[in-house]
Design a protein around this motif. Sequence first.
Motif, PDB file in Angstrom:
ATOM      1  N   ALA A  37       8.848 -24.176 -21.231  1.00 59.23           N
ATOM      2  CA  ALA A  37       7.600 -23.410 -21.348  1.00 59.23           C
ATOM      3  C   ALA A  37       6.984 -23.152 -19.977  1.00 59.23           C
ATOM      4  O   ALA A  37       6.465 -22.074 -19.714  1.00 59.23           O
ATOM      5  CB  ALA A  37       6.615 -24.162 -22.241  1.00 59.23           C
ATOM      6  N   ARG A  38       7.011 -24.152 -19.101  1.00 55.55           N
ATOM      7  CA  ARG A  38       6.543 -24.043 -17.720  1.00 55.55           C
ATOM      8  C   ARG A  38       5.137 -23.477 -17.575  1.00 55.55           C
ATOM      9  O   ARG A  38       4.917 -22.490 -16.857  1.00 55.55           O
ATOM     10  CB  ARG A  38       7.536 -23.217 -16.905  1.00 55.55           C
ATOM     11  CG  ARG A  38       8.897 -23.831 -16.969  1.00 55.55           C
ATOM     12  CD  ARG A  38       9.997 -23.068 -16.338  1.00 55.55           C
ATOM     13  NE  ARG A  38      11.229 -23.813 -16.632  1.00 55.55           N
ATOM     14  CZ  ARG A  38      12.355 -23.656 -16.017  1.00 55.55           C
ATOM     15  NH1 ARG A  38      12.473 -22.765 -15.083  1.00 55.55           N
ATOM     16  NH2 ARG A  38      13.397 -24.386 -16.339  1.00 55.55           N
ATOM     17  N   PRO A  39       4.143 -24.071 -18.247  1.00 53.60           N
ATOM     18  CA  PRO A  39       2.772 -23.584 -18.076  1.00 53.60           C
ATOM     19  C   PRO A  39       2.300 -23.783 -16.637  1.00 53.60           C
ATOM     20  O   PRO A  39       2.915 -24.525 -15.863  1.00 53.60           O
ATOM     21  CB  PRO A  39       1.959 -24.440 -19.057  1.00 53.60           C
ATOM     22  CG  PRO A  39       2.789 -25.652 -19.300  1.00 53.60           C
ATOM     23  CD  PRO A  39       4.221 -25.237 -19.130  1.00 53.60           C
ATOM     24  N   ALA A  40       1.192 -23.140 -16.300  1.00 51.13           N
ATOM     25  CA  ALA A  40       0.687 -23.167 -14.918  1.00 51.13           C
ATOM     26  C   ALA A  40       0.419 -24.590 -14.440  1.00 51.13           C
ATOM     27  O   ALA A  40       0.784 -24.954 -13.316  1.00 51.13           O
ATOM     28  CB  ALA A  40      -0.574 -22.317 -14.806  1.00 51.13           C
ATOM     29  N   TRP A  41      -0.229 -25.419 -15.269  1.00 46.67           N
ATOM     30  CA  TRP A  41      -0.538 -26.785 -14.843  1.00 46.67           C
ATOM     31  C   TRP A  41       0.730 -27.569 -14.542  1.00 46.67           C
ATOM     32  O   TRP A  41       0.766 -28.406 -13.647  1.00 46.67           O
ATOM     33  CB  TRP A  41      -1.388 -27.526 -15.884  1.00 46.67           C
ATOM     34  CG  TRP A  41      -0.666 -27.831 -17.161  1.00 46.67           C
ATOM     35  CD1 TRP A  41      -0.652 -27.086 -18.296  1.00 46.67           C
ATOM     36  CD2 TRP A  41       0.172 -28.969 -17.404  1.00 46.67           C
ATOM     37  NE1 TRP A  41       0.142 -27.682 -19.241  1.00 46.67           N
ATOM     38  CE2 TRP A  41       0.659 -28.850 -18.721  1.00 46.67           C
ATOM     39  CE3 TRP A  41       0.560 -30.074 -16.649  1.00 46.67           C
ATOM     40  CZ2 TRP A  41       1.521 -29.780 -19.295  1.00 46.67           C
ATOM     41  CZ3 TRP A  41       1.413 -31.009 -17.225  1.00 46.67           C
ATOM     42  CH2 TRP A  41       1.877 -30.859 -18.525  1.00 46.67           C
ATOM     43  N   TRP A  42       1.805 -27.311 -15.315  1.00 46.58           N
ATOM     44  CA  TRP A  42       3.096 -27.972 -15.123  1.00 46.58           C
ATOM     45  C   TRP A  42       3.670 -27.607 -13.752  1.00 46.58           C
ATOM     46  O   TRP A  42       4.151 -28.472 -13.028  1.00 46.58           O
ATOM     47  CB  TRP A  42       4.031 -27.532 -16.249  1.00 46.58           C
ATOM     48  CG  TRP A  42       5.437 -28.033 -16.168  1.00 46.58           C
ATOM     49  CD1 TRP A  42       6.515 -27.406 -15.608  1.00 46.58           C
ATOM     50  CD2 TRP A  42       5.931 -29.269 -16.690  1.00 46.58           C
ATOM     51  NE1 TRP A  42       7.641 -28.164 -15.750  1.00 46.58           N
ATOM     52  CE2 TRP A  42       7.305 -29.320 -16.410  1.00 46.58           C
ATOM     53  CE3 TRP A  42       5.342 -30.333 -17.368  1.00 46.58           C
ATOM     54  CZ2 TRP A  42       8.114 -30.387 -16.785  1.00 46.58           C
ATOM     55  CZ3 TRP A  42       6.147 -31.396 -17.742  1.00 46.58           C
ATOM     56  CH2 TRP A  42       7.509 -31.423 -17.449  1.00 46.58           C
ATOM     57  N   LYS A  43       3.574 -26.316 -13.421  1.00 49.29           N
ATOM     58  CA  LYS A  43       4.090 -25.868 -12.122  1.00 49.29           C
ATOM     59  C   LYS A  43       3.295 -26.485 -10.968  1.00 49.29           C
ATOM     60  O   LYS A  43       3.853 -26.751  -9.912  1.00 49.29           O
ATOM     61  CB  LYS A  43       4.095 -24.345 -12.048  1.00 49.29           C
ATOM     62  CG  LYS A  43       5.163 -23.733 -12.915  1.00 49.29           C
ATOM     63  CD  LYS A  43       5.219 -22.228 -12.748  1.00 49.29           C
ATOM     64  CE  LYS A  43       6.301 -21.634 -13.615  1.00 49.29           C
ATOM     65  NZ  LYS A  43       6.411 -20.186 -13.464  1.00 49.29           N
ATOM     66  N   VAL A  44       2.008 -26.716 -11.175  1.00 55.06           N
ATOM     67  CA  VAL A  44       1.206 -27.384 -10.137  1.00 55.06           C
ATOM     68  C   VAL A  44       1.762 -28.783  -9.874  1.00 55.06           C
ATOM     69  O   VAL A  44       1.889 -29.206  -8.720  1.00 55.06           O
ATOM     70  CB  VAL A  44      -0.288 -27.445 -10.529  1.00 55.06           C
ATOM     71  CG1 VAL A  44      -1.068 -28.348  -9.592  1.00 55.06           C
ATOM     72  CG2 VAL A  44      -0.884 -26.042 -10.538  1.00 55.06           C
ATOM     73  N   THR A  45       2.131 -29.515 -10.922  1.00 50.51           N
ATOM     74  CA  THR A  45       2.700 -30.855 -10.715  1.00 50.51           C
ATOM     75  C   THR A  45       4.015 -30.772  -9.947  1.00 50.51           C
ATOM     76  O   THR A  45       4.324 -31.655  -9.145  1.00 50.51           O
ATOM     77  CB  THR A  45       2.912 -31.612 -12.046  1.00 50.51           C
ATOM     78  OG1 THR A  45       3.946 -31.001 -12.807  1.00 50.51           O
ATOM     79  CG2 THR A  45       1.633 -31.691 -12.864  1.00 50.51           C
ATOM     80  N   ILE A  46       4.764 -29.718 -10.183  1.00 49.89           N
ATOM     81  CA  ILE A  46       6.037 -29.551  -9.475  1.00 49.89           C
ATOM     82  C   ILE A  46       5.791 -29.186  -8.005  1.00 49.89           C
ATOM     83  O   ILE A  46       6.504 -29.660  -7.119  1.00 49.89           O
ATOM     84  CB  ILE A  46       6.924 -28.519 -10.197  1.00 49.89           C
ATOM     85  CG1 ILE A  46       7.329 -29.102 -11.554  1.00 49.89           C
ATOM     86  CG2 ILE A  46       8.147 -28.172  -9.371  1.00 49.89           C
ATOM     87  CD1 ILE A  46       8.014 -28.151 -12.468  1.00 49.89           C
ATOM     88  N   TRP A  47       4.785 -28.378  -7.742  1.00 48.93           N
ATOM     89  CA  TRP A  47       4.429 -28.081  -6.346  1.00 48.93           C
ATOM     90  C   TRP A  47       3.993 -29.358  -5.612  1.00 48.93           C
ATOM     91  O   TRP A  47       4.335 -29.563  -4.451  1.00 48.93           O
ATOM     92  CB  TRP A  47       3.335 -27.023  -6.270  1.00 48.93           C
ATOM     93  CG  TRP A  47       3.872 -25.618  -6.400  1.00 48.93           C
ATOM     94  CD1 TRP A  47       3.692 -24.759  -7.440  1.00 48.93           C
ATOM     95  CD2 TRP A  47       4.692 -24.926  -5.445  1.00 48.93           C
ATOM     96  NE1 TRP A  47       4.355 -23.577  -7.194  1.00 48.93           N
ATOM     97  CE2 TRP A  47       4.966 -23.644  -5.981  1.00 48.93           C
ATOM     98  CE3 TRP A  47       5.227 -25.262  -4.200  1.00 48.93           C
ATOM     99  CZ2 TRP A  47       5.754 -22.722  -5.312  1.00 48.93           C
ATOM    100  CZ3 TRP A  47       6.001 -24.328  -3.540  1.00 48.93           C
ATOM    101  CH2 TRP A  47       6.256 -23.070  -4.090  1.00 48.93           C
ATOM    102  N   ILE A  48       3.255 -30.218  -6.303  1.00 47.35           N
ATOM    103  CA  ILE A  48       2.882 -31.509  -5.701  1.00 47.35           C
ATOM    104  C   ILE A  48       4.141 -32.292  -5.344  1.00 47.35           C
ATOM    105  O   ILE A  48       4.258 -32.865  -4.254  1.00 47.35           O
ATOM    106  CB  ILE A  48       1.973 -32.321  -6.660  1.00 47.35           C
ATOM    107  CG1 ILE A  48       0.605 -31.651  -6.769  1.00 47.35           C
ATOM    108  CG2 ILE A  48       1.839 -33.779  -6.203  1.00 47.35           C
ATOM    109  CD1 ILE A  48      -0.276 -32.221  -7.892  1.00 47.35           C
TER     110      ILE A  48
END
Length: 193
Positions: free
Chosen positions: A75-86
Amino acid sequence: MTHVNKQIIPLSKRPGDIAILAFFLVNILFITYVVDIEQLIIADPAHFTYPIWPPPFAVDAIHWWGRTFDPVVLARPAWWKVTIWIDALFFGPFYIVAIYAYSKGKAWIRIPSIIYSSMLFTVVLVILGEEIGGAHATPHLPIVLFANLPWLLFPIYIIYRMWRYPTPFTEASTAREAPAAHTFIEPGTLGVE
């Protein structure tokens, strides 16, 4: 007179640190820049062409995991991608520095380790909240919880390990100085009989 010196405990005598190093290596070599980076490179797993990195077999394995056990991975929601950027921008460089510091017994990694562990524990709790009751909750909670368990337990252990001592990689070694030599002064040599 006794002096207390601090000497670095050899890595071979620090099994807990060897386990932490293995955890860091798994993260830097597999999780951060293979599994997680794929989710930034491929925006829509339903329509994509294989990127240069990660390799196709890794992309297929990640998508299989998402389809089979972990819907939020696809699904890769925006909040999920933020954790991956971290993970990519902060945790990845930390792993590189920490691997060196833990291997060599550098005490300056202590506070960064506590900060990193606190952040990782928080991120994983947020992710597990989604896994348990979010819009993309997993239908296979025990498997997903088990798969994420190291990312809960290692931060707790690292905080425990680094919090206890200001110099976590050293042990005291005592060295005795040789007694000072006593000089015998013969009577009459100092002008005193």
